[in-house]
Design an enzyme around this catalytic site. Structure first.
Site, PDB file in Angstrom:
ATOM      1  N   LYS A  22      22.514  25.958  56.074  1.00  0.00           N
ATOM      2  CA  LYS A  22      21.558  24.843  55.903  1.00  0.00           C
ATOM      3  C   LYS A  22      21.833  24.077  54.609  1.00  0.00           C
ATOM      4  CE  LYS A  22      17.290  25.794  54.160  1.00  0.00           C
ATOM      5  NZ  LYS A  22      16.961  25.025  52.955  1.00  0.00           N
ATOM      6  N   ASN A  23      21.992  24.826  53.503  1.00  0.00           N
ATOM      7  CA  ASN A  23      22.056  24.145  52.206  1.00  0.00           C
ATOM      8  C   ASN A  23      23.414  23.512  51.929  1.00  0.00           C
ATOM      9  OD1 ASN A  23      19.421  24.712  51.838  1.00  0.00           O
ATOM     10  ND2 ASN A  23      19.736  26.414  50.408  1.00  0.00           N
ATOM     11  N   CYS A 117       6.288  22.399  45.027  1.00  0.00           N
ATOM     12  CA  CYS A 117       6.144  23.069  46.327  1.00  0.00           C
ATOM     13  C   CYS A 117       5.712  24.499  46.084  1.00  0.00           C
ATOM     14  CB  CYS A 117       7.407  22.956  47.156  1.00  0.00           C
ATOM     15  SG  CYS A 117       8.693  24.077  46.667  1.00  0.00           S
ATOM     16  N   ARG A 122       9.528  22.177  40.490  1.00  0.00           N
ATOM     17  CA  ARG A 122      10.780  21.598  41.000  1.00  0.00           C
ATOM     18  C   ARG A 122      10.965  20.108  40.701  1.00  0.00           C
ATOM     19  NH1 ARG A 122      12.074  23.976  46.858  1.00  0.00           N
ATOM     20  NH2 ARG A 122      14.194  23.496  46.165  1.00  0.00           N
ATOM     21  N   ASP A 307      17.237  32.916  46.656  1.00  0.00           N
ATOM     22  CA  ASP A 307      16.874  32.808  48.071  1.00  0.00           C
ATOM     23  C   ASP A 307      16.917  34.156  48.804  1.00  0.00           C
ATOM     24  OD1 ASP A 307      16.448  30.132  47.798  1.00  0.00           O
ATOM     25  OD2 ASP A 307      18.396  29.518  48.592  1.00  0.00           O
ATOM     26  N   ARG A 399      12.459  26.046  59.643  1.00  0.00           N
ATOM     27  CA  ARG A 399      13.213  25.103  58.803  1.00  0.00           C
ATOM     28  C   ARG A 399      14.573  25.671  58.427  1.00  0.00           C
ATOM     29  NH1 ARG A 399      10.351  23.399  53.620  1.00  0.00           N
ATOM     30  NH2 ARG A 399      12.376  22.458  53.516  1.00  0.00           N
TER      31      ARG A 399
HETATM   32  N1  EPU Z   1      15.288  21.804  37.878  1.00  0.00           N
HETATM   33  C1  EPU Z   1      14.764  20.984  36.896  1.00  0.00           C
HETATM   34  N2  EPU Z   1      15.102  19.662  36.923  1.00  0.00           N
HETATM   35  C2  EPU Z   1      15.916  19.132  37.875  1.00  0.00           C
HETATM   36  C3  EPU Z   1      16.446  19.971  38.866  1.00  0.00           C
HETATM   37  C4  EPU Z   1      16.119  21.324  38.832  1.00  0.00           C
HETATM   38  O1  EPU Z   1      14.012  21.438  36.028  1.00  0.00           O
HETATM   39  O2  EPU Z   1      16.164  17.920  37.826  1.00  0.00           O
HETATM   40  C5  EPU Z   1      14.943  23.242  37.878  1.00  0.00           C
HETATM   41  C6  EPU Z   1      14.138  23.652  39.122  1.00  0.00           C
HETATM   42  O3  EPU Z   1      12.754  23.396  38.976  1.00  0.00           O
HETATM   43  C7  EPU Z   1      14.461  25.125  39.218  1.00  0.00           C
HETATM   44  C8  EPU Z   1      15.914  25.185  38.714  1.00  0.00           C
HETATM   45  O4  EPU Z   1      16.145  23.991  37.985  1.00  0.00           O
HETATM   46  O5  EPU Z   1      13.642  25.869  38.365  1.00  0.00           O
HETATM   47  C9  EPU Z   1      16.969  25.280  39.807  1.00  0.00           C
HETATM   48  O6  EPU Z   1      16.674  24.356  40.837  1.00  0.00           O
HETATM   49  P1  EPU Z   1      17.794  23.644  41.731  1.00  0.00           P
HETATM   50  O7  EPU Z   1      17.799  22.201  41.409  1.00  0.00           O
HETATM   51  O8  EPU Z   1      19.080  24.393  41.625  1.00  0.00           O
HETATM   52  O9  EPU Z   1      17.185  23.843  43.188  1.00  0.00           O
HETATM   53  P2  EPU Z   1      17.371  22.832  44.377  1.00  0.00           P
HETATM   54  O10 EPU Z   1      18.670  22.162  44.252  1.00  0.00           O
HETATM   55  O11 EPU Z   1      16.148  22.011  44.525  1.00  0.00           O
HETATM   56  C10 EPU Z   1      18.632  24.456  45.996  1.00  0.00           C
HETATM   57  C11 EPU Z   1      18.388  25.010  47.369  1.00  0.00           C
HETATM   58  C12 EPU Z   1      17.246  26.019  47.293  1.00  0.00           C
HETATM   59  C13 EPU Z   1      17.652  27.134  46.323  1.00  0.00           C
HETATM   60  C14 EPU Z   1      17.976  26.536  44.945  1.00  0.00           C
HETATM   61  C15 EPU Z   1      18.493  27.566  43.956  1.00  0.00           C
HETATM   62  C16 EPU Z   1      19.054  23.183  48.791  1.00  0.00           C
HETATM   63  C17 EPU Z   1      18.682  22.124  49.760  1.00  0.00           C
HETATM   64  N3  EPU Z   1      18.061  23.914  48.273  1.00  0.00           N
HETATM   65  O12 EPU Z   1      17.408  23.841  45.609  1.00  0.00           O
HETATM   66  O13 EPU Z   1      17.105  26.559  48.602  1.00  0.00           O
HETATM   67  O14 EPU Z   1      16.598  28.055  46.178  1.00  0.00           O
HETATM   68  O15 EPU Z   1      18.985  25.501  45.106  1.00  0.00           O
HETATM   69  O16 EPU Z   1      19.621  28.189  44.433  1.00  0.00           O
HETATM   70  O17 EPU Z   1      20.226  23.374  48.506  1.00  0.00           O
HETATM   71  C18 EPU Z   1      15.939  27.552  50.377  1.00  0.00           C
HETATM   72  O18 EPU Z   1      16.936  27.360  51.090  1.00  0.00           O
HETATM   73  O19 EPU Z   1      14.967  28.272  50.752  1.00  0.00           O
HETATM   74  C19 EPU Z   1      15.862  26.945  49.056  1.00  0.00           C
HETATM   75  C20 EPU Z   1      14.716  26.808  48.387  1.00  0.00           C
END
Ligand code: EPU
Length: 420
Positions: A22-23, A117, A122, A307, A399
Site C-alpha cells: 500500500k505505502n 489522526c 502528524r 506499523d 484500507r
Molecule cells: N512529521 C512531522 N512533520 C512532517 C512530517 C512528519 O513532524 O512534516 C512527524 C510525524 O508526525 C511523525 C514522524 O514525523 O511523528 C514520522 O512521520 P512520517 O512523515 O514518516 O509518516 P507518514 O509519511 O505520514 C508513512 C506511512 C505510515 C507509517 C509512517 C512511518 C504512508 C502512506 N504512510 O506515514 O503508514 O506509519 O510513514 O513509517 O506511507 C500505515 O500504513 O498504517 C501508516 C500509518
C-alpha cells in the site's frame, strides 16, 4: 458498518500470497502525474486507500483505466484541476502525495491540510518547508495548502529535521522535474521510498542514493511512461507472521521479500519461531510452542517499524514472560492496549512504553478498531482468545489489508465478516 466475528483458539496453518505494498503503491500512483505519457502500475493491492487515490485522480480530471487484475493505466494528459479536496484528504492523509508532483509539473497545487489522526498530530510542515526551499510560494488558507511557483522549482540542499516517509517522497518527486540538483539529507530509508525512486528512474528520473539517508536528484526536462510492478507489502507479510507466531502456528507466506523484514524476523526468532526464507517466501514454525515475550523499540527503517508495533503488542499479550514496547515515531499509537486489557491482557502504558505481562490466553470481547494497524492487532488478539470476539469499525482494516478474512480463513482461522 461491517464487523469481523472471530472464534479464537485455532493455530494458523497453511500458505498465503502477499499483495503489493500500500505505502509504495500510493506514491507511485501520485508519480504518474509527473508525465503526459501513460504509466502502467501493476501488482496494486485491492484496498480502499488505492480506490481513494484513483478517485483523487478522477477529481483532477485524469481517468485511470483499470483491468480485471487491478493493473492501472494512467495518462494524466487530460488533467483539468489541481486541487485535492478535503472530502478525500480527510479519508486518506496520503493524498498529500499529489502536492509535489502537481507543483513541479504544473506550477500549482491546492491540497487540503490533513488534520491529526488516531495515532498522532502528524503535521506536514517538513513537506511545506522543503518545497519552499525549492522556490515554491506556499500559504495555508481556509484549511488548504495553496502552492505555486513561477517557472520551475529550483534544486535545493534540504535537511529534513525528522525522518519523514511521505515528506521524502513528496520532495523526491518534486525534484525530478526541478531545475538543477536537489540533495535530501536525513531522508527516509524505507523500502517504499526506494520502490518509488526505482519507478521514477524507470520514468527517466536521475536519482541516486535511495535507501541511504542522502538522496541526490538531478532534475530532468521531462519524464516518460513505463510499466512498473509495486513491491510486496512488508507490513502485511509481518502481520500474518506475527499472527501465526501468536497462535503457535506454522505458515508460509509467498510473493514477499524477506530481505526488507530483518528487524521483524529477528524479533520473531526471539519469540521462539523457527524461520526459513527463500528468494520470495518466508516460512514460520512455532512447533506448537507458546511465544516468548519480546521487547522492542520502533524507529525509522531499518529499525523496527511502527506499523508492526501493535501486532507485536498482541503477540506479547499471550507470551511467556514480560516485554516492553517503546513507540518513538508517533505520539499516540497505543489505543489498542486499552482494548486488549478489556480482553484480559495485562498491559500498562508508561509514557511512550507499554509493558506487557503475558497471560495464558485472552477472553473474547466486543472491541473497536481505531486505526489500521490497531485493527490488525485486535484481530490477532481475537485469534488468541478463548471464545468469540467482534471487531467493530473494520473500515480501517479494509484500507490496508487485502481480503484479510479470506486470507486468514485459508490459514484455518474461524473468522467471518458480518455485514451491517
Ligand atoms: N512529521 C512531522 N512533520 C512532517 C512530517 C512528519 O513532524 O512534516 C512527524 C510525524 O508526525 C511523525 C514522524 O514525523 O511523528 C514520522 O512521520 P512520517 O512523515 O514518516 O509518516 P507518514 O509519511 O505520514 C508513512 C506511512 C505510515 C507509517 C509512517 C512511518 C504512508 C502512506 N504512510 O506515514 O503508514 O506509519 O510513514 O513509517 O506511507 C500505515 O500504513 O498504517 C501508516 C500509518
Amino acid at each position: 458498518m461491517d464487523k469481523l466475528l472471530i472464534q479464537g483458539g485455532v493455530s494458523l496453518k497453511g500458505e498465503i500470497r502477499i499483495a503489493g505494498a500500500k505505502n509504495s503503491a500510493l506514491p507511485i500512483l501520485a508519480a504518474t502525474l509527473l508525465t503526459h505519457d501513460t504509466v502502467k502500475v501493476c501488482n496494486l493491492p485491492h484496498l480502499y486507500d488505492i480506490t481513494t487515490m484513483i478517485e483523487l485522480m478522477g477529481c483532477l480530471g485524469v481517468e485511470p483505466i483499470i483491468d480485471e487484475k487491478l493493473n492501472v493505466e494512467i495518462n494524466s494528459s487530460s488533467i483539468k484541476h489541481f486541487n485535492a479536496p478535503y472530502e478525500l484528504v480527510k479519508t486518506m492523509r496520503a493524498s498529500i502525495l499529489v502536492l509535489g508532483p502537481l507543483l513541479t509539473r504544473y506550477g500549482q497545487a491546492e491540497v487540503a491540510l490533513p488534520g491529526g489522526c488516531a495515532i498522532g498530530s502528524r503535521p506536514v510542515n517538513l513537506h511545506i518547508s522543503a518545497l519552499q526551499a525549492m522556490g515554491a510560494n506556499i500559504t495555508v488558507e481556509n484549511g488548504y495548502i495553496k502552492a505555486s511557483v513561477q517557472g520551475k522549482l529550483k534544486g535545493a540542499h534540504i535537511f529534513m529535521d525528522l525522518v519523514t516517509v511521505t515528506g521524502t517522497e513528496n520532495v523526491m518527486m518534486a525534484a525530478t522535474l526541478a531545475e538543477g540538483q536537489t540533495i535530501i539529507e536525513n531522508a527516509a530509508r524505507e523500502p517504499e521510498v526506494v520502490d518509488l525512486a526505482n519507478c521514477l528512474i524507470a520514468m527517466g528520473a536521475d536519482i541516486s542514493g535511495q535507501g541511504g539517508d542522502t538522496i541526490v536528484i538531478n532534475g530532468v526536462d521531462e519524464l516518460h511512461g513505463c510499466t512498473y510492478a509495486v513491491m510486496p507489502d512488508r507490513i502485511e507479510t509481518g502481520t500474518y507472521l506475527i499472527a501465526a507466531a501468536a497462535t503457535r502456528g506454522h505458515i508460509k507466506v509467498k510473493d514477499t521479500q524477506p530481505d526488507i523484514l530483518e528487524s521483524v524476523l529477528s524479533k520473531l526468532e526471539q519469540a521462539g519461531s523457527e524461520i526459513k526464507i527463500g528468494e520470495n517466501w518466508i516460512e514460520l514454525d512455532m512447533h506448537g510452542q507458546r511465544p516468548k515475550a519480546v521487547s522492542l523499540r520502533t524507529a525509522p527503517y531499518p529499525a523496527f517499524p511502527t506499523d508492526m508495533q501493535a501486532q507485536f503488542t498482541a503477540l506479547n499479550s499471550v507470551a511467556l514472560g514480560s516485554g516492553s514496547i517503546t513507540e518513538t515515531v508517533f505520539e499516540n499509537r497505543f489505543m489498542h492496549v486499552h482494548e486488549m486489557n478489556r480482553m484480559g491482557a495485562s498491559m500498562r502504558v508508561e509514557g511512550n512504553t507499554v509493558i506487557v505481562d503475558g497471560v495464558e490466553a485472552l477472553m473474547g470481547a466486543p472491541v473497536m478498531a481505531t486505526d489500521l494497524r490497531a485493527s490488525a492487532s485486535l484481530i490477532i488478539a481475537g485469534l488468541v482468545s478463548e471464545n468469540e470476539t467482534t471487531v467493530d469499525r473494520i473500515y480501517h482494516i479494509d484500507r490496508g489489508y487485502e481480503c484479510i478474512e479470506e486470507k486468514l480463513q485459508l490459514l484455518g482461522a474461524q473468522i467471518r465478516r458480518i455485514p451491517s
